[in-house]
Design a protein around this motif. Sequence first.
Motif, mmCIF file in Angstrom:
data_model
loop_
_atom_site.group_PDB
_atom_site.id
_atom_site.type_symbol
_atom_site.label_atom_id
_atom_site.label_comp_id
_atom_site.label_asym_id
_atom_site.label_seq_id
_atom_site.Cartn_x
_atom_site.Cartn_y
_atom_site.Cartn_z
ATOM 1 N N PHE A 1 -2.365 -5.125 3.883
ATOM 2 C CA PHE A 1 -1.216 -5.918 3.459
ATOM 3 C C PHE A 1 -1.224 -7.316 4.080
ATOM 4 N N TYR B 1 -1.156 -10.516 1.696
ATOM 5 C CA TYR B 1 -0.008 -11.426 1.770
ATOM 6 C C TYR B 1 -0.474 -12.852 2.075
ATOM 7 N N THR C 1 4.873 -6.091 7.584
ATOM 8 C CA THR C 1 3.627 -5.327 7.688
ATOM 9 C C THR C 1 3.906 -3.875 8.034
ATOM 10 N N ALA D 1 5.065 -2.014 4.989
ATOM 11 C CA ALA D 1 3.946 -1.688 4.101
ATOM 12 C C ALA D 1 3.171 -0.487 4.631
ATOM 13 N N VAL E 1 5.810 -6.108 -0.622
ATOM 14 C CA VAL E 1 5.402 -4.775 -0.178
ATOM 15 C C VAL E 1 5.299 -3.830 -1.373
ATOM 16 N N TRP F 1 2.188 -4.838 -3.525
ATOM 17 C CA TRP F 1 0.945 -4.443 -2.847
ATOM 18 C C TRP F 1 0.751 -2.931 -2.927
ATOM 19 N N ALA F 2 1.818 -2.180 -2.710
ATOM 20 C CA ALA F 2 1.730 -0.727 -2.761
ATOM 21 C C ALA F 2 1.317 -0.251 -4.146
#
Length: 796
Positions: A3, A7, A20, A23, A49, A52-53
């Motif tokens: 992450f 980011y 972070t 995440a 988050v 990204w997930a």
Amino acid sequence: MTFPDWYRVRHGYAPFPWQTALAERIANGDMPSALTPPTSSGKTGVIDVWLWARLTGCEIARRLVYVIDRRVVVDGVLDYAEGLAGTLPETVRPAVVQLRGGITIDNDWVLNAERPTLIISTVDQAGSRLLFQGYGVSERAASIHAGLLGNDALWVLDEVHLAQPLLQTLGAARNLGADIRILPMSATWTGSNTHGLTGADYAVPTLAARLTNPKPATLVKLSGEEDLEMELVKQAGCLRAAGSKVVAVVCNRVATARSVHTLLSLEGESVLLTGRSRPADKDDLLAEYLPRLEAGSRAQGRVPLFVVATQTIEVGADLDFDGLVSECAPLSALRQRAGRLNRLGELATAPMVVVYQPRKDDRVYAKGAALTWKWLTKVGTRNALDFAPQALGALMTATPPNEEDAPRAPLLLRSHLEVLASGTARVDLTPWLHGFEHGSPDVYLCWRADWGVKSVEAAPPRRDELLAVPLWAAKQWSAEIADAEGAGAGGEWGYRKALTVLRWDGEQAEAAALQDARAGDTLVLPCSAGGCDRYGWAPNSTAPVRDVGDDHRRVRLHPAVYPDLADDIAALLGAEDTTAKDWRQLAARVGLDVPWQVLPVPDGVVVLDRGRWDSRRAYRAVSLADHSRDVGAEAERLGRALGCVHTDVLRDAGLKHDAGKADPRWQAMVGATPGDPLAKGPGGGNPWLSLPRGWRHEMASVARLPESTGDLARYLVGTHHGHGHPLFPAAPETDLWRATGDWAGMRARLLRTHGHWGLALLEAVVRLADWRVSEAEQASVGPAPPAAAQTQGNRL
């Protein structure tokens, strides 16, 4: 990619430690119960988050519903999300949408239901759609929105103190079968399994400065007889004299803010920002002023400016003031306002003034401001205290404040849900969304110079021209003033009460009285009605409102919209040899990207950049067999993508959904030739000579189903145009009614098995498959269709 690395690629700098850590928790399947970082600590990073997930295959919802109960801040988060999505390749980019009333389904996010989607919304828009009563959404489309928002969705409530009733309603919906997760965000949240700042965050110098640099606040109390507006102006002038260049004055009411703005304009340059403004007007204002007041602009030097605003800036707005004057409000609101002061911690100290005047008729905050004032004077020293997040948090820990009780909402019961999902009744959702005593739903106002039903249906309201106004304010504006004070305006107000507006439901427009506005309505007014200026909602203004209804995808060539082209438009209308090409050339002159379809309207035309179609008339003839086969395959594919279990039933329903169109009268209507049945066609003369008005082909489809067809497939065939929840419209042929059998009883059995939101999702899959296949069938890269096919209508 981790992450932090992901980011940094997106933003050019590292995330805060708490982001972070969040995440990492989600990657390990550990979703917290609430997020507690204070303002200015990057809470919108929850969007990063989630995205990204999703991209890394973590177990997280397909749709993120980000709810903020402040209109102008919704726009700010939308800008952030669109910028973030823009850093990704198109193949993995999520859909980013802002919910507003009355937007046409053609351009809506629902058509790509399997795509990860970030939905940014107010309480009213998201909440009403979840409850099957979508504000500004047609009754026939309401179940689609409910099915998507009630399944595979993570609801994030930013500053949940502003949305307690919705939080309660979401919890009840989950207990009733909605497949949703709920993530409140509030620095004051108490409970277990929360996620907030740690010592690692305070070790980051930039974040530490935001949280610790002093914000000394002076407390000023007025008597009931003193002039609040003059005091706010006076205090703003004092801060300016003391060295603050960009000074904000935050008021609790739009009327107060307008008065203060007028007075401060006499002292220096002033701008007014409220939530009651059209996105087009807001964009113009921010384009002019944002570079001077946004976070990060201080380094370029600042020219003095007064910024007068309402509480709409409390949440998320990326504004950064040097000094702040605020009308007293509940402590949670004051903390958010203080978060816009020295937002990045660049100043060693930044002054603040809180002005309190007792009010008995406080529509906005009731007793919340009084409770806050009592606490402020208790913990303050010599009528002053520090509003820096760390200092204020310490005071709150030592002496907990007694804030106003959260508004109470009724418990959502299964019996309520049945009425809401029936599609047969409009229900006031205010108690479930805002509580018994608080809040008001919005209506959406749109002003048009070429006002008229045909013009609105050819060029529906778009997001940038909608002004959200509380329902009570719209009705107050439309009411007569009978007392002596309003006698001078009696004629004008009487006119407004009688003013006919056009109610747009996402599919069609109908005339209605402004006084009869309903929650969530999208209402189109003539520009001559007044009520809006460059700063937004202006009920006292009688000046004509600027028409902002065109964009790069459509233009309305009408003399009232483009007075400078009136002669050109008149010449084309008057010439016998005018072609669609002539209109497209004129549309290109006013900025239409790819002029294509030309729709005639009274005194002009609407030129679109792509075609539109409906089920009665289509640009291309489509075989019934081909259409049915493709819809069945698409329903199966979409259902599988969304994780539906009954993909075989979805395929079967898609294959048979249009079986009723085999009726010879339908075939005559669409212009089919014997032996070659069509699902759609360019038309075969007057349809009403061969097919009774009110005849529903989906009911005829149910009548043609084999007896062995299961309940679920029958239901999905019968509801594929949004009727049958549980009633169908009156049909001219009794055989159709008999064919549906005990439809209500069958639906009740299905609801016991699938639940309201589960059944709505299955219905949505078949309906979206039908729409998507139909869109593909009518797509064209060739020349515009013949004039006879250039109509604007609704899907039947």
